[in-house]
Design a protein around this motif. Structure first.
Motif, mmCIF file in Angstrom:
data_model
loop_
_atom_site.group_PDB
_atom_site.id
_atom_site.type_symbol
_atom_site.label_atom_id
_atom_site.label_comp_id
_atom_site.label_asym_id
_atom_site.label_seq_id
_atom_site.Cartn_x
_atom_site.Cartn_y
_atom_site.Cartn_z
ATOM 1 N N PHE A 141 1.216 -2.176 11.622
ATOM 2 C CA PHE A 141 0.939 -3.581 11.344
ATOM 3 C C PHE A 141 0.753 -3.852 9.849
ATOM 4 O O PHE A 141 0.198 -4.875 9.459
ATOM 5 C CB PHE A 141 -0.307 -4.036 12.109
ATOM 6 C CG PHE A 141 -0.136 -3.944 13.599
ATOM 7 C CD1 PHE A 141 0.597 -4.891 14.288
ATOM 8 C CD2 PHE A 141 -0.687 -2.874 14.301
ATOM 9 C CE1 PHE A 141 0.770 -4.796 15.664
ATOM 10 C CE2 PHE A 141 -0.515 -2.775 15.675
ATOM 11 C CZ PHE A 141 0.213 -3.745 16.361
ATOM 12 N N ASP A 142 1.223 -2.928 9.032
ATOM 13 C CA ASP A 142 1.192 -3.121 7.581
ATOM 14 C C ASP A 142 2.479 -3.831 7.167
ATOM 15 O O ASP A 142 3.571 -3.267 7.237
ATOM 16 C CB ASP A 142 1.082 -1.770 6.867
ATOM 17 C CG ASP A 142 0.954 -1.906 5.352
ATOM 18 O OD1 ASP A 142 1.305 -2.972 4.812
ATOM 19 O OD2 ASP A 142 0.499 -0.942 4.722
ATOM 20 N N TRP A 143 2.340 -5.091 6.722
ATOM 21 C CA TRP A 143 3.503 -5.899 6.354
ATOM 22 C C TRP A 143 3.622 -6.071 4.844
ATOM 23 O O TRP A 143 4.221 -7.027 4.366
ATOM 24 C CB TRP A 143 3.413 -7.275 7.026
ATOM 25 C CG TRP A 143 3.324 -7.194 8.500
ATOM 26 C CD1 TRP A 143 2.220 -7.395 9.269
ATOM 27 C CD2 TRP A 143 4.374 -6.858 9.419
ATOM 28 N NE1 TRP A 143 2.499 -7.215 10.596
ATOM 29 C CE2 TRP A 143 3.825 -6.882 10.719
ATOM 30 C CE3 TRP A 143 5.725 -6.535 9.254
ATOM 31 C CZ2 TRP A 143 4.584 -6.597 11.856
ATOM 32 C CZ3 TRP A 143 6.481 -6.255 10.396
ATOM 33 C CH2 TRP A 143 5.908 -6.288 11.670
ATOM 34 N N SER A 144 3.054 -5.143 4.078
ATOM 35 C CA SER A 144 3.089 -5.272 2.617
ATOM 36 C C SER A 144 4.465 -4.978 2.041
ATOM 37 O O SER A 144 4.763 -5.366 0.909
ATOM 38 C CB SER A 144 2.063 -4.326 1.980
ATOM 39 O OG SER A 144 2.401 -2.968 2.235
ATOM 40 N N HIS A 145 5.325 -4.258 2.798
ATOM 41 C CA HIS A 145 6.689 -3.938 2.351
ATOM 42 C C HIS A 145 6.704 -3.255 0.985
ATOM 43 O O HIS A 145 7.579 -3.507 0.160
ATOM 44 C CB HIS A 145 7.550 -5.200 2.314
ATOM 45 C CG HIS A 145 7.654 -5.896 3.639
ATOM 46 N ND1 HIS A 145 8.342 -5.367 4.697
ATOM 47 C CD2 HIS A 145 7.123 -7.076 4.067
ATOM 48 C CE1 HIS A 145 8.257 -6.192 5.745
ATOM 49 N NE2 HIS A 145 7.531 -7.226 5.378
ATOM 50 N N GLY A 146 5.727 -2.391 0.742
ATOM 51 C CA GLY A 146 5.687 -1.647 -0.508
ATOM 52 C C GLY A 146 5.078 -2.390 -1.675
ATOM 53 O O GLY A 146 5.031 -1.866 -2.792
ATOM 54 N N GLU A 147 4.606 -3.638 -1.449
ATOM 55 C CA GLU A 147 3.970 -4.397 -2.523
ATOM 56 C C GLU A 147 2.640 -3.749 -2.902
ATOM 57 O O GLU A 147 1.878 -3.324 -2.044
ATOM 58 C CB GLU A 147 3.709 -5.846 -2.091
ATOM 59 C CG GLU A 147 4.954 -6.693 -1.949
ATOM 60 C CD GLU A 147 5.397 -7.282 -3.270
ATOM 61 O OE1 GLU A 147 4.761 -6.974 -4.296
ATOM 62 O OE2 GLU A 147 6.382 -8.037 -3.273
ATOM 63 N N PRO A 148 2.329 -3.669 -4.197
ATOM 64 C CA PRO A 148 1.049 -3.098 -4.623
ATOM 65 C C PRO A 148 -0.088 -4.092 -4.432
ATOM 66 O O PRO A 148 0.125 -5.306 -4.345
ATOM 67 C CB PRO A 148 1.287 -2.836 -6.110
ATOM 68 C CG PRO A 148 2.248 -3.911 -6.507
ATOM 69 C CD PRO A 148 3.163 -4.105 -5.328
ATOM 70 N N GLY A 149 -1.286 -3.567 -4.397
ATOM 71 C CA GLY A 149 -2.466 -4.414 -4.402
ATOM 72 C C GLY A 149 -3.000 -4.574 -5.814
ATOM 73 O O GLY A 149 -2.821 -3.685 -6.659
ATOM 74 N N LEU A 150 -3.637 -5.697 -6.092
ATOM 75 C CA LEU A 150 -4.216 -5.943 -7.411
ATOM 76 C C LEU A 150 -5.603 -6.559 -7.282
ATOM 77 O O LEU A 150 -5.858 -7.361 -6.383
ATOM 78 C CB LEU A 150 -3.353 -6.916 -8.235
ATOM 79 C CG LEU A 150 -2.122 -6.368 -8.952
ATOM 80 C CD1 LEU A 150 -0.916 -6.428 -8.028
ATOM 81 C CD2 LEU A 150 -1.827 -7.173 -10.204
ATOM 82 N N ASP A 151 -6.482 -6.169 -8.198
ATOM 83 C CA ASP A 151 -7.726 -6.889 -8.470
ATOM 84 C C ASP A 151 -7.608 -7.389 -9.902
ATOM 85 O O ASP A 151 -7.281 -6.597 -10.800
ATOM 86 C CB ASP A 151 -8.950 -5.979 -8.352
ATOM 87 C CG ASP A 151 -9.155 -5.461 -6.939
ATOM 88 O OD1 ASP A 151 -8.663 -6.097 -5.990
ATOM 89 O OD2 ASP A 151 -9.789 -4.404 -6.781
ATOM 90 N N TRP A 152 -7.878 -8.669 -10.151
ATOM 91 C CA TRP A 152 -7.662 -9.175 -11.505
ATOM 92 C C TRP A 152 -8.450 -10.449 -11.784
ATOM 93 O O TRP A 152 -8.980 -11.093 -10.881
ATOM 94 C CB TRP A 152 -6.179 -9.429 -11.758
ATOM 95 C CG TRP A 152 -5.640 -10.734 -11.233
ATOM 96 C CD1 TRP A 152 -5.598 -11.930 -11.878
ATOM 97 C CD2 TRP A 152 -5.062 -10.966 -9.944
ATOM 98 N NE1 TRP A 152 -5.023 -12.886 -11.079
ATOM 99 C CE2 TRP A 152 -4.676 -12.325 -9.888
ATOM 100 C CE3 TRP A 152 -4.825 -10.150 -8.840
ATOM 101 C CZ2 TRP A 152 -4.081 -12.884 -8.760
ATOM 102 C CZ3 TRP A 152 -4.232 -10.716 -7.715
ATOM 103 C CH2 TRP A 152 -3.871 -12.057 -7.695
ATOM 104 N N LEU A 153 -8.477 -10.775 -13.073
ATOM 105 C CA LEU A 153 -8.962 -12.063 -13.535
ATOM 106 C C LEU A 153 -8.277 -12.379 -14.857
ATOM 107 O O LEU A 153 -7.717 -11.498 -15.518
ATOM 108 C CB LEU A 153 -10.477 -12.078 -13.704
ATOM 109 C CG LEU A 153 -11.063 -11.327 -14.903
ATOM 110 C CD1 LEU A 153 -12.393 -11.947 -15.299
ATOM 111 C CD2 LEU A 153 -11.266 -9.850 -14.579
ATOM 112 N N LEU A 154 -8.310 -13.650 -15.237
ATOM 113 C CA LEU A 154 -7.796 -14.093 -16.532
ATOM 114 C C LEU A 154 -8.985 -14.298 -17.454
ATOM 115 O O LEU A 154 -9.903 -15.063 -17.146
ATOM 116 C CB LEU A 154 -7.004 -15.399 -16.370
ATOM 117 C CG LEU A 154 -5.677 -15.257 -15.625
ATOM 118 C CD1 LEU A 154 -5.136 -16.634 -15.234
ATOM 119 C CD2 LEU A 154 -4.653 -14.519 -16.477
ATOM 120 N N LYS A 155 -8.956 -13.599 -18.581
ATOM 121 C CA LYS A 155 -10.059 -13.670 -19.536
ATOM 122 C C LYS A 155 -9.575 -14.315 -20.833
ATOM 123 O O LYS A 155 -8.462 -14.021 -21.295
ATOM 124 C CB LYS A 155 -10.593 -12.272 -19.867
ATOM 125 C CG LYS A 155 -11.079 -11.489 -18.670
ATOM 126 C CD LYS A 155 -11.943 -10.306 -19.104
ATOM 127 C CE LYS A 155 -11.218 -9.331 -19.994
ATOM 128 N NZ LYS A 155 -12.047 -8.124 -20.294
#
Length: 255
Positions: A141-155
């Motif tokens: 049930f993983d539908w990420s299709h190889g997309e990476p995960g990110l944690d971010w903000l604009l500073k």
């Protein structure tokens, strides 16, 4: 008089909601820049791989972003990315997205100037961490299709810089599979927020238009077509929603 303006703004927002994507497409076709480059690459890919009629590109368009460096699999038929290669791809996409945002803002909303929340905060640093492991075991049930995960903000790039100084450049500062950076983004929000507020409070003319401080966990569709244009469009749309020139429920839908 206020109700007249409010009603007029609602009509304008409704009209722009219907035309926003079209305006971006027309700007991409007519003006050199990131959106045009991505559109040309997309058209070339359609014409080459799908035989799409009527899509003609006069010259070969080089790949704008690093491509896969691992062999394809049945689940990822267009190739896979090592972690460093994926990080390099995302860095290039983000650099292009911030440039594209500036270009679209200047083409479509130049009179708004620094009342556009992101435009007013620039130059900024896209600060975050990329999580990517091409060999991880993905469930059914993983539908990420190889997309990476990110944690971010604009500073804000420099709290002490001259506000709105267009000579300074937006930057990207990403780490890879770095849990410490992820913990900083999520657990030290007070420190990050204070730095953000220091910038906003130092410029009273910008303060009414500043965006809400936020950190984000998710994906940026790095493997889809025209990723920088998509991201730039979403940032510009957020700014226009905040100003009341797009409806509150406006969303960038998939192409």
């Amino acid at each position: 008089m206020n109700w007249v303006w409010q009603q007029a703004q609602e009509y304008l927002a409704s009209d722009l909601e219907d035309r926003f994507k079209t305006l971006v497409e027309l700007a991409a076709m007519a003006n050199p820049g990131v959106a045009q480059q991505e559109l040309s690459e997309y058209m070339q890919g359609r014409s080459t791989h799908h035989g799409a009629p009527g899509l003609k590109v006069s010259a070969a368009v080089p790949n704008l972003y690093p491509g896969p460096d691992m062999s394809a699999t049945p689940r990822e038929p267009f190739g896979r990315y090592t972690a460093p290669q994926m990080k390099a791809r995302i860095e290039k996409i983000l650099e292009a997205a911030m440039k594209c945002y500036r270009e679209l803002a200047d083409l479509l909303a130049i009179r708004f100037g620094r009342t556009l929340a992101l435009r007013g905060m620039m130059p900024v640093t896209f600060y975050g961490v990329v999580f990517h492991d091409p060999d991880r075991d993905r469930g059914a049930f993983d539908w990420s299709h190889g997309e990476p995960g990110l944690d971010w903000l604009l500073k804000p790039a420099n709290v002490h810089s001259t506000h709105g100084n267009s000579e300074r450049h937006n930057t990207v500062d990403l780490t890879l599979n770095d849990q410490h950076c992820s913990d900083e983004i999520h657990d030290e929000r007070d420190v990050l927020y204070e730095a953000f507020r220091s910038y906003v409070d130092s410029d009273p003319s910008y303060e009414p238009f500043a965006r809400t401080f936020s950190t984000t966990s998710g994906r940026i569709n790095a493997l889809q077509a025209r990723p920088a244009t998509r991201l730039a469009m979403s940032w510009l749309a957020e700014d226009l929603v905040q100003l009341g020139f797009l409806p509150d429920n406006f969303r960038i839908v998939s192409w």
